[in-house]
Design an enzyme around this catalytic site. Structure first.
Site, mmCIF file in Angstrom:
data_model
loop_
_atom_site.group_PDB
_atom_site.id
_atom_site.type_symbol
_atom_site.label_atom_id
_atom_site.label_comp_id
_atom_site.label_asym_id
_atom_site.label_seq_id
_atom_site.Cartn_x
_atom_site.Cartn_y
_atom_site.Cartn_z
ATOM 1 N N SER A 124 -3.295 2.470 -2.213
ATOM 2 C CA SER A 124 -1.978 3.097 -2.234
ATOM 3 C C SER A 124 -1.255 2.677 -3.504
ATOM 4 O O SER A 124 -1.249 1.494 -3.854
ATOM 5 C CB SER A 124 -1.163 2.686 -1.010
ATOM 6 O OG SER A 124 0.114 3.285 -1.021
ATOM 7 N N HIS A 126 7.485 3.519 -10.310
ATOM 8 C CA HIS A 126 8.862 3.867 -10.661
ATOM 9 C C HIS A 126 9.082 3.460 -12.122
ATOM 10 O O HIS A 126 9.368 2.295 -12.413
ATOM 11 C CB HIS A 126 9.854 3.142 -9.754
ATOM 12 C CG HIS A 126 9.749 3.517 -8.312
ATOM 13 N ND1 HIS A 126 10.166 4.740 -7.829
ATOM 14 C CD2 HIS A 126 9.259 2.834 -7.238
ATOM 15 C CE1 HIS A 126 9.954 4.795 -6.527
ATOM 16 N NE2 HIS A 126 9.395 3.658 -6.144
ATOM 17 N N HIS A 158 3.186 8.950 -6.675
ATOM 18 C CA HIS A 158 2.584 8.303 -5.508
ATOM 19 C C HIS A 158 1.154 8.816 -5.380
ATOM 20 O O HIS A 158 0.879 9.999 -5.608
ATOM 21 C CB HIS A 158 3.376 8.657 -4.249
ATOM 22 C CG HIS A 158 2.620 8.458 -2.972
ATOM 23 N ND1 HIS A 158 2.035 9.504 -2.279
ATOM 24 C CD2 HIS A 158 2.332 7.341 -2.266
ATOM 25 C CE1 HIS A 158 1.447 9.037 -1.199
ATOM 26 N NE2 HIS A 158 1.600 7.732 -1.173
ATOM 27 N N ASN A 209 -2.432 7.998 -2.761
ATOM 28 C CA ASN A 209 -3.026 7.236 -1.665
ATOM 29 C C ASN A 209 -4.291 7.940 -1.220
ATOM 30 O O ASN A 209 -4.307 9.159 -1.056
ATOM 31 C CB ASN A 209 -2.039 7.131 -0.498
ATOM 32 C CG ASN A 209 -2.704 6.652 0.782
ATOM 33 O OD1 ASN A 209 -3.162 7.462 1.588
ATOM 34 N ND2 ASN A 209 -2.772 5.364 0.965
ATOM 35 N N ARG A 240 -7.681 7.093 1.652
ATOM 36 C CA ARG A 240 -8.072 6.147 2.698
ATOM 37 C C ARG A 240 -9.225 6.699 3.527
ATOM 38 O O ARG A 240 -9.452 7.903 3.590
ATOM 39 C CB ARG A 240 -6.886 5.865 3.613
ATOM 40 C CG ARG A 240 -6.357 7.117 4.289
ATOM 41 C CD ARG A 240 -5.010 6.922 4.958
ATOM 42 N NE ARG A 240 -4.484 8.201 5.455
ATOM 43 C CZ ARG A 240 -3.775 9.052 4.728
ATOM 44 N NH1 ARG A 240 -3.512 8.771 3.460
ATOM 45 N NH2 ARG A 240 -3.337 10.194 5.250
ATOM 46 N N HIS A 271 -0.500 19.519 -11.308
ATOM 47 C CA HIS A 271 -1.071 20.450 -10.332
ATOM 48 C C HIS A 271 -2.438 20.956 -10.785
ATOM 49 O O HIS A 271 -3.344 21.125 -9.955
ATOM 50 C CB HIS A 271 -0.126 21.628 -10.107
ATOM 51 C CG HIS A 271 0.974 21.337 -9.140
ATOM 52 N ND1 HIS A 271 0.766 21.287 -7.774
ATOM 53 C CD2 HIS A 271 2.290 21.078 -9.324
ATOM 54 C CE1 HIS A 271 1.914 21.009 -7.171
ATOM 55 N NE2 HIS A 271 2.849 20.869 -8.084
ATOM 56 N N HIS A 316 16.603 16.319 6.430
ATOM 57 C CA HIS A 316 18.043 16.140 6.593
ATOM 58 C C HIS A 316 18.820 16.588 5.359
ATOM 59 O O HIS A 316 20.028 16.825 5.446
ATOM 60 C CB HIS A 316 18.358 14.676 6.922
ATOM 61 C CG HIS A 316 18.012 13.712 5.841
ATOM 62 N ND1 HIS A 316 16.714 13.412 5.503
ATOM 63 C CD2 HIS A 316 18.797 12.976 5.003
ATOM 64 C CE1 HIS A 316 16.709 12.528 4.514
ATOM 65 N NE2 HIS A 316 17.968 12.251 4.186
ATOM 66 N N GLY A 330 0.371 -4.453 9.459
ATOM 67 C CA GLY A 330 0.114 -4.519 8.029
ATOM 68 C C GLY A 330 1.048 -5.491 7.331
ATOM 69 O O GLY A 330 1.978 -6.038 7.927
#
Length: 303
Positions: A117, A121, A131, A133, A135, A169, A199, A287
């Protein structure tokens, strides 16, 4: 995306496959860390008078070593204000309230999971946050998941036609198109739907790809094909993101740009704490809390 019904049962060579996946994630970690340190060395623009950053690695154990562990690799530098590249391999049993949410865990709560992961920034607001990740998870079934997504922090760069977003992309699309088990339009849409702040009625960034529960039929390659695709996602990321950073990291910026960056980072915090499945998964499976929350930016601002 709706969770599919995955086939039950594990192959006879599952231990070999687990070892191969773990070794790949750790190798990718080392490659990315070396490349990011080289970027720190090569800065020639603003803040180039500061020392170049270096990763600090910290190993950790889950359940006093009885449930696996991992390595946190953190760097605070002159290009990357905060970047974490983490690998972990953990095992144990899911808690009762979590079992029905994971394929195969309601039949048997035992699990094994290994992955990498990354969250970056950057200091310069012209450089997008990112980001990545990937797995492998094993219960009474097994599958791969992961993805990569880009988050420009300046409104003028948060458009589909921005050069960084187009390049990112395209890299993910090429990685997908090499593999029958991958579906770029589906994975792109999945990313857009997943990384969305309900939200606020806005996306977190400009997207990328996201996939989960990837367990392909043997007719199209099975585990080996899924693993090959997952490796290519990591390889594509390791090439395209450093290229994006190097394109932008020497550009000047204003105090208004910095303020806009800090507000956008606040949105990042909101998403990770309210919606991110990886954060919830890590906290509910014992974790490393420090590692899980290291994805949060070092400085944020809410207007």
């Amino acid at each position: 995306m709706e969770r599919p019904q995955l086939p039950q049962g594990l192959p006879a060579d599952i231990e070999r496959k687990k070892a191969e996946a773990k070794a790949w994630f750790e190798s990718l970690r080392d490659t990315i860390c070396a490349d990011f340190e080289a970027i720190e060395d090569d800065l020639a623009g603003p803040l180039s008078d500061r020392p170049a950053g270096r990763f600090v690695a910290k190993d950790w154990l889950r359940d006093e070593g009885n449930g696996g562990g991992g390595r946190m690799s953190m760097m605070e530098g002159r290009v990357f204000e905060k970047v974490g590249v983490h690998t972990s391999t953990v095992f144990g049993e899911f808690s009762p309230e979590f079992r029905d949410q994971i394929p195969g865990a309601s039949e048997d709560p035992r699990f094994w999971a290994s992955g990498i992961s990354l969250i970056a920034h950057p200091v310069n607001p012209n450089v997008p946050a990112v980001h990545m990740n990937t797995r492998m998870v094993v219960t009474t079934s097994n599958w791969f998941g992961g993805g990569a997504d880009l988050t420009p922090v300046l409104d003028r760069r948060r458009i589909p036609t921005d050069a960084d977003t187009v390049l990112f992309h395209r890299a993910m699309e090429i990685a997908c198109n090499r593999h029958k088990v991958a579906d770029y339009p589906k994975f792109k849409q999945w990313c857009d739907e997943y990384f969305y702040l309900k939200h606020r009625n806005e996306p977190r960034g400009t997207g990328g790809i996201f996939y989960d529960w990837l367990r392909s039929d043997e007719e199209i390659g099975g585990w080996e094909a899924d693993f090959a695709f997952t490796r290519d996602v990591g390889k594509a990321f390791a090439i395209v993101y450093p290229r994006i950073v190097r394109t932008n990291f020497n550009m000047p910026w204003t105090e208004q740009d910095r303020s806009e960056q800090l507000v956008r980072r606040g949105r990042y915090v909101e998403f990770n704490l309210l919606y991110d499945r990886g954060t919830i998964f890590g906290l509910k499976t014992g974790g490393n809390v420090e590692s899980i929350l290291s994805s949060l930016p070092p400085l944020v601002r809410w207007p």
